[in-house]
Structure formats: structure tokens, C-alpha cells
Enzyme design. Structure first.
Site, PDB file in Angstrom:
ATOM      1  N   GLU A  92      -5.318 -11.831   8.084  1.00 53.32           N
ATOM      2  CA  GLU A  92      -6.223 -10.685   8.002  1.00 53.32           C
ATOM      3  C   GLU A  92      -7.462 -10.975   7.144  1.00 53.32           C
ATOM      4  OE1 GLU A  92      -4.045  -7.415   6.285  1.00 53.32           O
ATOM      5  OE2 GLU A  92      -3.013  -8.701   4.843  1.00 53.32           O
ATOM      6  N   HIS A 145       0.809  -1.220   0.000  1.00 50.56           N
ATOM      7  CA  HIS A 145       0.000   0.000   0.000  1.00 50.56           C
ATOM      8  C   HIS A 145       0.841   1.269   0.000  1.00 50.56           C
ATOM      9  CE1 HIS A 145      -3.678  -2.219   0.391  1.00 50.56           C
ATOM     10  NE2 HIS A 145      -3.312  -2.782   1.517  1.00 50.56           N
TER      11      HIS A 145
END
Length: 276
Positions: free
Chosen positions: A161, A48
Site C-alpha cells: 500500500e 486502525h
């Protein structure tokens, strides 16, 4: 061999605190890495963040290790998730760049975890190929020494996650060669149907986080978590987390600018905005 601060923290049985690097450039990476003597590691975020795997991560790693024997361990989070078929070559790029460890996001099955281990280890422990003329130099050793020592010194980390990852966490934790389960509380919350932490996770997500911690430790693995403040990080250290992200470059910058400007105009900082 260049020091490996993260492994030194492991051997000392103390929490390894780190920071996230989201902004590109060697000067930024170097500034973060030398910001505190309490840093054991920095994560160059190629998922990211704005740093490319090549040549961005390699240049940042060079800048960090160039700080000398007290430099934190440079780690790389690759862009490809556990759902992708691209993790193999991206792990190769990160490790060839000289990373002391690699983090693969969204790993949901033991099968994928075993694949990641294989890609991160030289034979006979895996299937990683050797050919970079640069890697061993970044570790300040020769090629033969790097090949001999890399399997023991490269840290393989995977992120739990996703809902499927939570369901399979015990099988994933049992995979030989996985060094650390890293909890990403933001995507974990979203995948379980809850809002992202602000700043702390929903109580139901917190139960899952504690279950992941227990699963990792039961198999003798380290457990890591992403935090956004020193206060939050202290709490996680007291809970027994081994590796803890304390802040990010952009987060710390924005927080400092806001706090100092607020003080300059005679105001109070007020409630912290949502940040990552």
C-alpha cells in the site's frame, strides 16, 4: 486441532470471504464471527481499530474460536507498519494470542518481508520464540503439536500500500514464507497521489492493483484485497482475488441503521456515504 477455515478455502481453491473487526470487545467479535456461514476469516484490526494487542486481541480470538468447529479463522492486523522496528514483538503478541494469521501493514521491501517471515516462524524456518502457556490451548492441541504444526498453519500476510511497495512488489512476492499480498486500496491510493476509493479506486490505481494481483500469482502466492460491499467483493472474486474483505463491523452497522431508518420514513437509501 481447531479448524482453520481460511486454509480450507485455500485447499478448495475458492475465494475466502472475510470481515473486518474494528470495534473492541468479545461480544462484538463473536457477533461478527457467527454472522454468516460464508465467512472464512475475520480480521481483528489493531492498527486502525480499537482493539488492543494485549489483552484485547487474545480475548477476541478466544471468543471467536469458542464458537466451535465452524468458526472463521481469527487473524490480527498489528499496529506497527513496515516502516517500524516494532513489528517483531507485535507479531509475537498476535501469534501468542492464538491468531491463525498475522497481517503487517505498509511493507515496502523484500528485506522487511523476510524479517516478517522470520518473526512468524519457529526455528529452523525463522526466529519466533515459544513460551506462551495459552497459544496451543486456543488451537485445541498440546504445546508440542503446536510447535510442530504452526509454521505450516500460520498465515503470513503483508500489505502492499505504498509507492515503494509497488515498485518492489515482484521482489516482495518472491520472498519464501510470505503467504499473501494484501492490497490496501485506501493507503495505496493516497500514497500514489490519488483520492481514496469512493467506492472504487481511481482507474490509474486499478491498473496498479491488477499488477499486484499478477505479481502475487506469478510467485504462487495468494492475493487479498479490502472491499466494502458484497457487490464489490463479487467483482474481485471474478477477477481472481483469493482473499476478499466484504465489510466491516462498523460499516455494516451504519449501513443497516441508515437503510432501515430511511425505509421507516418512506424514503430511499440514496447514495452511499464514504466509509471504510
Amino acid at each position: 486441532m481447531t479448524t482453520h477455515a481460511l486454509l480450507q478455502s485455500f485447499k478448495a481453491s475458492k475465494p475466502a470471504f472475510g470481515a473486518w473487526i474494528t470495534l473492541p470487545g468479545v461480544m462484538n467479535a463473536r457477533a461478527v464471527a457467527q454472522a454468516s456461514p460464508h465467512l472464512s476469516w475475520v480480521m481483528i484490526d489493531c492498527e486502525h481499530g480499537l482493539t488492543s494487542l494485549q489483552p484485547g486481541a487474545a480475548e477476541s480470538i478466544q471468543a471467536i474460536t469458542g464458537l466451535g468447529p465452524n468458526a472463521p479463522s481469527p487473524l490480527v492486523r498489528i499496529p506497527a507498519t513496515g516502516f517500524s522496528n516494532s513489528t517483531s514483538w507485535q507479531i509475537k503478541y498476535a501469534l501468542d494470542a492464538g491468531a491463525r494469521g498475522v497481517l503487517v501493514p505498509m511493507v515496502s521491501t523484500a528485506e522487511k518481508a523476510r524479517e516478517i517471515v522470520a518473526d512468524g516462524r519457529f526455528p529452523p524456518g525463522g526466529r519466533r520464540g515459544f513460551g506462551s502457556p495459552f497459544t496451543h490451548g486456543v488451537w485445541s492441541i498440546n504445546a508440542a503439536e503446536y510447535i510442530k504444526s504452526a509454521n505450516e498453519n500460520v498465515v503470513i500476510m503483508i500489505q502492499i500500500e505504498t509507492k515503494e511497495g509497488v515498485q518492489n512488489v515482484r521482489a516482495i512476492a518472491a520472498v519464501d514464507g510470505i503467504d499473501c499480498l494484501f492490497i490496501g486500496p485506501y493507503d495505496l491510493s493516497l500514497c500514489l497521489g490519488y483520492p481514496p476509493p469512493s467506492p472504487d479506486p481511481h482507474p490509474d490505481v486499478e491498473i496498479v492493483i491488477q499488477d499486484i494481483l499478477k505479481a502475487a500469482h506469478k510467485e504462487g502466492k495468494k492475493c487479498a484485497i479490502y472491499c466494502t460491499s458484497g457487490k464489490q467483493s463479487l467483482k474481485r472474486a471474478e477477477e481472481g482475488f483469493d482473499i476478499i474483505n466484504v465489510t466491516s463491523d462498523i460499516g455494516a452497522m451504519a449501513e443497516s441503521v441508515a437503510a432501515n431508518l430511511s425505509a421507516a420514513v418512506g424514503g430511499e437509501s440514496g447514495a452511499a456515504a464514504f466509509r471504510y
